[in-house]
Design a protein around this motif. Structure first.
Motif, PDB file in Angstrom:
ATOM      1  N   ALA A 234     -11.443  38.624  24.259  1.00 37.38           N
ATOM      2  CA  ALA A 234     -11.981  39.484  23.201  1.00 37.38           C
ATOM      3  C   ALA A 234     -12.560  38.654  22.057  1.00 37.38           C
ATOM      4  O   ALA A 234     -13.549  39.033  21.455  1.00 37.38           O
ATOM      5  CB  ALA A 234     -10.893  40.420  22.684  1.00 37.38           C
TER       6      ALA A 234
ATOM      7  N   MET B  24     -14.160  54.106  30.935  1.00 37.63           N
ATOM      8  CA  MET B  24     -14.214  52.648  30.781  1.00 37.63           C
ATOM      9  C   MET B  24     -14.884  52.262  29.470  1.00 37.63           C
ATOM     10  O   MET B  24     -15.929  52.775  29.121  1.00 37.63           O
ATOM     11  CB  MET B  24     -14.979  52.045  31.959  1.00 37.63           C
ATOM     12  N   LYS B  25     -14.256  51.356  28.746  1.00 37.13           N
ATOM     13  CA  LYS B  25     -14.782  50.960  27.441  1.00 37.13           C
ATOM     14  C   LYS B  25     -15.537  49.632  27.557  1.00 37.13           C
ATOM     15  O   LYS B  25     -15.999  49.280  28.607  1.00 37.13           O
ATOM     16  CB  LYS B  25     -13.623  50.848  26.440  1.00 37.13           C
ATOM     17  N   LYS B  26     -15.560  48.931  26.467  1.00 35.53           N
ATOM     18  CA  LYS B  26     -16.334  47.693  26.404  1.00 35.53           C
ATOM     19  C   LYS B  26     -15.650  46.548  27.157  1.00 35.53           C
ATOM     20  O   LYS B  26     -14.437  46.357  27.023  1.00 35.53           O
ATOM     21  CB  LYS B  26     -16.489  47.300  24.932  1.00 35.53           C
ATOM     22  N   GLU B  27     -16.439  45.782  27.912  1.00 34.81           N
ATOM     23  CA  GLU B  27     -15.880  44.628  28.612  1.00 34.81           C
ATOM     24  C   GLU B  27     -15.749  43.463  27.629  1.00 34.81           C
ATOM     25  O   GLU B  27     -16.611  43.252  26.793  1.00 34.81           O
ATOM     26  CB  GLU B  27     -16.823  44.243  29.756  1.00 34.81           C
ATOM     27  N   TRP B  28     -14.675  42.692  27.753  1.00 34.90           N
ATOM     28  CA  TRP B  28     -14.544  41.492  26.924  1.00 34.90           C
ATOM     29  C   TRP B  28     -15.665  40.515  27.286  1.00 34.90           C
ATOM     30  O   TRP B  28     -15.983  40.353  28.481  1.00 34.90           O
ATOM     31  CB  TRP B  28     -13.203  40.802  27.203  1.00 34.90           C
TER      32      TRP B  28
END
Ligand code: FE2
Ligand code: FE2
Lengths: 319, 94
Positions: free
Chosen positions: B29, B1-5
């Motif tokens: 974003a 899992m990457k960065k959350e908007w």
């Protein structure tokens, strides 16, 4: 000067008893917060998963009129999910955590969406019965004690009534159509009736959350009260369609001024909740697939936003 | 899992002559996407003619624990309201 927990809890309950709403930054008991995260997120997941059985028929809608209506309805459900996720996030849980709970099966969603949509009539029955049942629950929730949840519900309720009307219109058209079309509508009612009654949750005597939920004004009516309300409203609607509700015990009770209805198959309900409904696996697989396959898009959007911000910062420096 | 908007708060003016009102929030974003998402999520039925978005982290809110000292001083200042003043009933247009 710090108040002890009993005092805080008492003040909190007094506030609710006075009919005041609770807002995100207000003090609240941990259990109130947790119960809301659970309930609001379950509700959000239901809106999102609920798009799948109907989405199944968008490309096969019988006319352009039906198609644009169904598209708009399914898009609304996406919106409902988003309003509700936002409301849940005000309680200090992130969107990614919420998604993760759904995708790992830790969080539940309404069991009704684990049934298949086998014919076009099912789109009619869902709008009429499933949205109809949801509306009864949601109208009650517009007066729930947690402000962001109540406001999301007001917005949702405004949009729901077209959902139910478009569904009923489909049923009406089929019921007034050929014998085969009428049969299709009846078959659909037969399959969706009981699962719709189950949407209100287990009977009051076994519902573990009801008492506390009533005290905190999360709910204002019990599962059985809401279910009765649904039956009373819906049976006359079936009569207008000329369709038969699949319940031999269904009968108007003059004394109670309500319909009596037959025993619900709670074993089926619990089976579906536990993951053994006809479509549980399919729904989760679809949802996981779209989340995984969308990852590069989400990441690309972040990368693009960061690059743009960096460029802007540089330009500022240059000036 | 990457960065959350990030989360954005959305404000909508329903028609000219009225103020922008907070309607809810969403993830996006950047600001361009926030406006587009706000259009899709909050104005599907012509609910607005203008949209403001602001990243939630830029909002400073008062603390409800201090509501007493913040807002109660206004409570006993009835003289700020027109009904506080005793005037004859014959008096018109005031
Ligand atoms: Fe919905
Ligand atoms: Fe709906």
């Amino acid at each position: 000067m710090s108040l002890n927990i009993e005092q805080l809890e008492k003040e909190f309950q007094d506030k609710i008893d006075r009919g005041e709403n609770i807002e995100p930054k207000d003090w609240m008991p941990e259990k109130y917060r947790k119960t809301h995260i659970r309930q609001i997120s379950q509700h959000a997941h239901s809106e999102i998963i609920g798009m799948l059985p109907e989405g199944n028929w968008i490309t096969r809608a019988p006319s352009l009129r039906r198609k644009v209506a169904l598209l708009a309805k399914v898009q609304d459900e996406a919106g409902h999910g988003l309003y509700l996720y936002s409301a849940a996030e005000t309680l200090g849980i992130s969107r990614d955590e919420l998604f993760d709970q759904l995708l790992t099966g830790k969080a539940k969603y309404s069991s009704i969406f684990n049934y298949p949509t086998l014919s076009w009539a099912d789109i009619g029955a869902i709008g009429w019965l499933v949205d109809g049942a949801a509306i009864i629950n949601q109208v009650m929730l517009t007066r729930t004690s947690y402000g962001p949840y109540a406001r999301a519900m007001v917005r949702i309720c405004k949009e729901e009534s077209f959902h139910q009307r478009q569904g009923y219109e489909i049923m009406l058209t089929l019921s007034n159509g050929t014998e085969a079309q009428k049969q299709m509508a009846q078959d659909s009612l037969n399959r969706w009736w009981w699962p719709s009654l189950m949407m209100f949750g287990p009977p009051d005597e076994v519902s573990t959350h009801t008492e506390q939920s009533m005290k905190w004004k999360i709910k204002r009516k019990t599962n059985d009260e809401l279910r009765q309300q649904f039956v009373d409203i819906t049976v006359p609607q079936a009569e207008i369609l000329g369709l038969t509700v699949p319940d031999p015990d269904l009968k108007w009770n003059e004394e109670r001024a309500h319909y009596d209805f037959g025993e619900i198959n709670w074993d089926e309900f619990w089976q579906v909740i536990k993951g053994y409904g006809p479509c549980n696996k399919e729904r989760m697989t679809t949802r996981r697939k779209s989340w995984d396959e969308g990852e590069w898009v989400r990441d690309a959007a972040v990368a693009h936003a960061e690059k743009k911000a960096a460029r802007r910062a540089e330009l500022k420096k240059a000036v | 899992m990457k960065k959350e908007w990030p989360i954005w708060e959305v404000f909508i003016r329903s028609k000219n002559g009225l103020e922008h009102r907070h309607v809810g929030s969403l993830h996006a974003a950047d600001e361009t996407m926030a406006i587009e998402n706000a259009r899709d999520v909050y104005t599907r039925r012509q609910e607005g003619v203008s949209i403001w978005v602001v990243e939630s982290k830029h909002i400073t809110a008062s603390n409800p624990d201090n509501n007493g000292e913040m807002f109660e001083p206004a409570k006993d200042k009835a003289y700020r309201h027109p009904t506080f003043y005793d005037l004859p009933v014959e008096l018109k247009h005031m």
